[in-house]
Design an enzyme around this catalytic site. Structure first.
Site, short mmCIF file in Angstrom:
data_model
loop_
_atom_site.label_atom_id
_atom_site.label_comp_id
_atom_site.label_asym_id
_atom_site.label_seq_id
_atom_site.Cartn_x
_atom_site.Cartn_y
_atom_site.Cartn_z
N HIS A 119 -7.75 0.79 2.08
CA HIS A 119 -7.48 -0.61 2.41
C HIS A 119 -6.28 -0.84 3.33
O HIS A 119 -6.13 -1.93 3.88
CB HIS A 119 -7.25 -1.34 1.07
CG HIS A 119 -7.61 -2.79 1.08
ND1 HIS A 119 -7.70 -3.55 2.23
CD2 HIS A 119 -7.91 -3.64 0.06
CE1 HIS A 119 -8.03 -4.79 1.90
NE2 HIS A 119 -8.17 -4.87 0.60
N TYR B 203 0.79 -1.23 0.00
CA TYR B 203 0.00 0.00 0.00
C TYR B 203 0.82 1.28 0.00
O TYR B 203 0.72 2.09 -0.91
CB TYR B 203 -0.97 0.01 1.20
CG TYR B 203 -1.98 -1.09 1.12
CD1 TYR B 203 -2.95 -1.10 0.11
CD2 TYR B 203 -1.96 -2.16 2.01
CE1 TYR B 203 -3.87 -2.12 0.01
CE2 TYR B 203 -2.89 -3.20 1.90
CZ TYR B 203 -3.83 -3.17 0.90
OH TYR B 203 -4.73 -4.19 0.78
#
Length: 613
Positions: free
Chosen positions: A320, A81
């Site tokens: 997320h 991420y």
């Protein structure tokens, strides 16, 4: 006391170097040309040689495992991420799409929003008291307690954009927490809704009153502020730069601070148009429909954004990095059950006599910021046009039929996805299926490599070898593919898969400032990490579904939700790729699922015939 300590979860194991390298070669052999594989085999052999660089890196990882709760967590979070520079909508942030709501009047959508916020506050109370019951593993190796840490980030974290790497900021609650607030987005403007006033949590009637005030304020023509939320939909480096420009003005700093510290966002969306199919609703959740619709009515850095559309298009978009899909499912299922189970308390509750009006967040916008906004708007439009989404409900059978064949529904669907891709494209590709490693402290996920040699043998028999392979042989191959998939699943959930381990070896080499080992520069390693098929099972017990975009330009995102008598698929790809087409993929997927079912019935008849003879 955290669930980790209470249940004494063990640390994530570290697989042996030899096991990972052997498995890596086995996973890649059928995805490479003979020439590529021979080269890779030599590189791997050299890397794993006694006294070689691999052994040195492995021993450093062993030290790291001793000193940390989870040896891979930071490496994984950055790689998956925080180092990723792509825009969050579509590329990274998944969405849960709620059942279509039937709002007859504008007040209905506000009632729904007030009820939802009430549920969020109830859930937050459970989290604050650490009173959430512990999750236990389901499916393979069911019954193990799971790490609960991800839940505690749902409403307390924020993804701060950085020029090279983002930061996942966790808000630690101080001794005297400030009044908690949520941010309501309405007509591209942002409002602070305090949910605690005079030490009392607002009831549903108060929340509705405040939401009505917000809608009035947003409608008032006196001040139409620019859609600052669009900046958060840009690439991460671009947004980090825009944010530093915004930060020059104290007014903007105060507004950013309020957004970054809120519990969550509630986005009151305008109606988006007449046709609200599952596919349309999925797209609207993922990107808001772009600038002309609700694309600016978002703040993508916040983990939880609840969307309540005037036309009944509702759901949640989530950033997320703090948690996995299953945590999102548990939270949203709680909220939807709360809303069904506890009647709206709008009439009974007494109201706080005089509620202070919610506060509109102000922005000082220079010509430079207007230019940046125009740029972000263009990029979001491109993303909206590019997304090729197809949500399909497969009604011919569901997981009960698969279980009757004594097969794992997840493994069966994964083999069907391999068959669909092969039918569409005539080759196997690196496939990602997320596997939870929450059995371990701070566990997130590892990858199940579903493109197994056994799956390839089966899909070839079903396509290239239709005439030369008997149904009985195909059935054996299907069983073989499902067994291989199940074995790898167990490796992954017990912390023995290869992806996290290879990542750890690569990152520790980087930390030690060793020249990048050849294994990580090799073409095979690049191919192994090009997840053209990115898949995950997100099952729900309430009627809703999950969707997300592809992770590479020429790939597919395939999320599936197996129910007892049907399976729901959300398939995404990009129009700009000449190689992919979501409708075509779904067509091949349906065909494959029907062929696999026919194989069972043909086999039953065949077995009956042989028994008669």
């Amino acid at each position: 006391m955290s669930a980790v300590l209470r249940f004494g979860l063990s640390k994530l194991p570290l697989p042996s170097l030899k096991d990972t390298l052997d498995m890596y070669l086995r996973c890649m052999k059928h995805l490479l040309t003979e020439e590529q594989f021979n080269k890779t085999q030599n590189i791997v052999k050299q890397f794993g040689a006694p006294g070689g660089v691999g052994e040195r890196l492995q021993s450093k990882l062993e030290e790291r495992r001793k000193n940390k709760a989870n040896w891979v967590y930071d490496y994984w979070l950055n790689d998956m991420y925080l180092n990723n520079r792509l825009a969050l909508p579509v590329n990274s942030s998944p969405a849960m799409v709620f059942p279509q709501q039937n709002f007859r009047a504008p007040i209905d959508s506000l009632r729904f929003a007030a009820h939802l916020i009430s549920g969020v506050l109830e859930y937050k109370t459970l989290l604050d008291g650490r009173a959430l019951p512990v999750d236990y593993a389901r499916g393979q190796l069911a019954g193990t307690p799971l790490c609960m840490e991800q839940y505690y980030r749902l409403f307390t974290s924020y993804r701060l954009p950085g020029p090279e790497r983002d930061t996942l900021v966790a808000q630690e609650s101080s001794v005297m927490p400030e009044p908690e607030h949520i941010i309501v987005a309405c007509k591209n403007q942002f409002f602070v809704l305090d949910v605690v006033i005079n030490f009392r949590r607002l009831n549903e009637r108060d929340l509705l009153t405040q939401l009505e005030k917000i809608v009035k304020m947003a409608d008032s023509e006196e001040e139409q502020l620019p859609p600052i939320g669009l900046l958060t939909s840009d690439g991460r480096t671009e947004w980090a730069e825009s944010r530093s420009v915004l930060m020059r003005e104290s007014t903007n700093r105060d507004s950013l601070d309020m957004i970054e510290r809120c519990l969550c966002l509630v986005c009151l969306d305008d109606a988006s148009g007449p046709e609200l199919s599952d596919t349309t609703r999925a797209m609207l959740m993922l990107h808001g429909g772009g600038v002309a619709k609700n694309g600016g009515n978002r703040w993508y850095d916040k983990p939880m954004q609840f969307v309540v559309g005037a036309d009944g298009c509702c759901g949640v978009v989530c950033e997320h990095s703090p948690f996995e899909g299953i945590v999102l499912v548990q939270c949203t299922e709680y909220l939807l059950k709360y809303m069904i189970g506890s009647p709206s308390k709008l009439v009974r509750a007494a109201s706080v006599s005089e509620l202070p009006a919610p506060r509109r967040l102000r922005w000082k916008c220079t010509p430079e910021i207007h230019k940046l906004l125009a740029c972000s708007a263009d990029k979001l439009q491109r993303l909206v046009r590019n997304l090729d989404m197809n949500v399909h409900k497969f009604y011919d059978y569901g997981k009960e039929f698969i279980k009757k064949q004594k097969m794992s529904p997840d493994a069966y669907i994964q083999v069907a996805l391999q068959l669909a891709y092969y039918r569409c494209h005539g080759r196997p590709v690196s496939t990602y299926e997320s596997a939870s490693i929450r059995r371990f402290q701070e566990g997130r996920v590892d990858n199940i490599r579903s493109a197994t040699p056994e799956a390839l043998a089966f899909v070839k028999a079903m396509t290239d070898g239709m005439l030369s392979t008997s149904d009985t042989e195909k059935m054996e191959m299907l069983r073989g593919a499902i067994t291989a998939q199940t074995k790898y699943t167990i490796l992954a959930i017990t912390g023995m898969a290869i992806d996290n381990h290879l990542l750890g070896l690569r990152e520790i080499a980087h930390e030690l400032k060793i020249e990048k080992p050849e294994i990580f520069k090799d073409e095979a390693y690049l191919i192994s990490n090009q997840f053209i098929l990115s898949t995950s099972q997100v099952p729900t017990t309430v009627e809703m579904f999950c969707c997300y975009g592809p992770v590479v330009p020429n790939g597919y995102g395939a999320c599936y939700n197996p129910q007892s008598d049907h399976i729901l698929f959300s398939v995404s790809s990009f129009h700009e790729s000449p190689q992919t087409c979501s409708a075509e993929f779904v067509k091949c997927l349906v065909q494959g699922l029907l062929d696999m079912r026919d194989l069972h019935s043909l086999n039953i008849h065949h077995n009956c015939d042989t028994n008669v003879m």
